[in-house]
Design an enzyme around this catalytic site. Sequence first.
Site, mmCIF file in Angstrom:
data_model
loop_
_atom_site.group_PDB
_atom_site.id
_atom_site.type_symbol
_atom_site.label_atom_id
_atom_site.label_comp_id
_atom_site.label_asym_id
_atom_site.label_seq_id
_atom_site.Cartn_x
_atom_site.Cartn_y
_atom_site.Cartn_z
ATOM 1 N N SER A 154 1.058 -1.147 0.130
ATOM 2 C CA SER A 154 -0.011 0.118 0.072
ATOM 3 C C SER A 154 0.670 1.319 0.097
ATOM 4 C CB SER A 154 -0.949 -0.164 1.344
ATOM 5 O OG SER A 154 -1.672 1.333 1.597
ATOM 6 N N TYR B 153 -1.589 -0.851 10.262
ATOM 7 C CA TYR B 153 -1.701 -1.102 8.978
ATOM 8 C C TYR B 153 -0.534 -0.482 8.144
ATOM 9 C CZ TYR B 153 -3.325 -1.245 4.316
ATOM 10 O OH TYR B 153 -3.988 -1.127 2.928
#
Length: 258
Positions: free
Chosen positions: A148, A165
């Site tokens: 990401s 995350y």
Amino acid sequence: MSVKDLLNLQGRVAIVTGGSRGLGLQIAEALGEMGAKIAITARKAHELDEAKAHLEAQGVEVLTVAADLGQPEAAPQIVNAVMEKWGRIDILVNNAGATWGAPAEQHPLDAWHKVVNLNLTGTFLLTQAVGVASMIPRKSGRIINVASVAGLQGNHPKMAGTLAYNTSKGGMITMTMALASEWSKYGITVNAICPGYFPTKMTKGTLDYAEKAIIESTPLGRLGGPEDLKGLAVLLASDASAYMTGQAIAVDGGISAI
């Protein structure tokens, strides 16, 4: 070889984790369209059944494996099922992931473990198992880690905190580089795709409150669409990327460039 031949995946076997919906299903569609046989994994069997029917309607040969990659026993379960079915694994797409929104000072420990166990440890264990079972003995393989842009940078101060995350995706990018170097001797390439904001179940909470601001701050002026990862996934899975390894490629409308 022609470019069409370089991109051809006919007869190859791919595993796509988190392949029942969202970005994983889009990648499975792309690899299947180019001829690959696809094993998709996810936790929920009914979602896998729906994805299988969707892919088979497009002419793709599909195997489903219901497994929770947050648990260490999932990796051998998935690999054994695919090897029993097709006897080889040519492509691994590590796409399954989870997130958690909380300020860093309030981030629950169990939520940290949930995110890291799936996004990072689960990716490592499955990659290791696939390497040992098929790619290393055959001295060939393509590994694609779906990381990401959150692994490349922190969040804007006005956005919700997602420390676990971001950390896990940053770790996945570093894993990509380290493994690319280590497994190059086996003819295995390892690359990462770093998506920006795509409309998915995972991003729904963020987009509910920040979609307008995100679009306004994205140079291309839009969110990612259903076709935007497909070409890159095929490239990284195919012979056309034989001289690419250890790379983290952002697909984010230019948001990480500014």
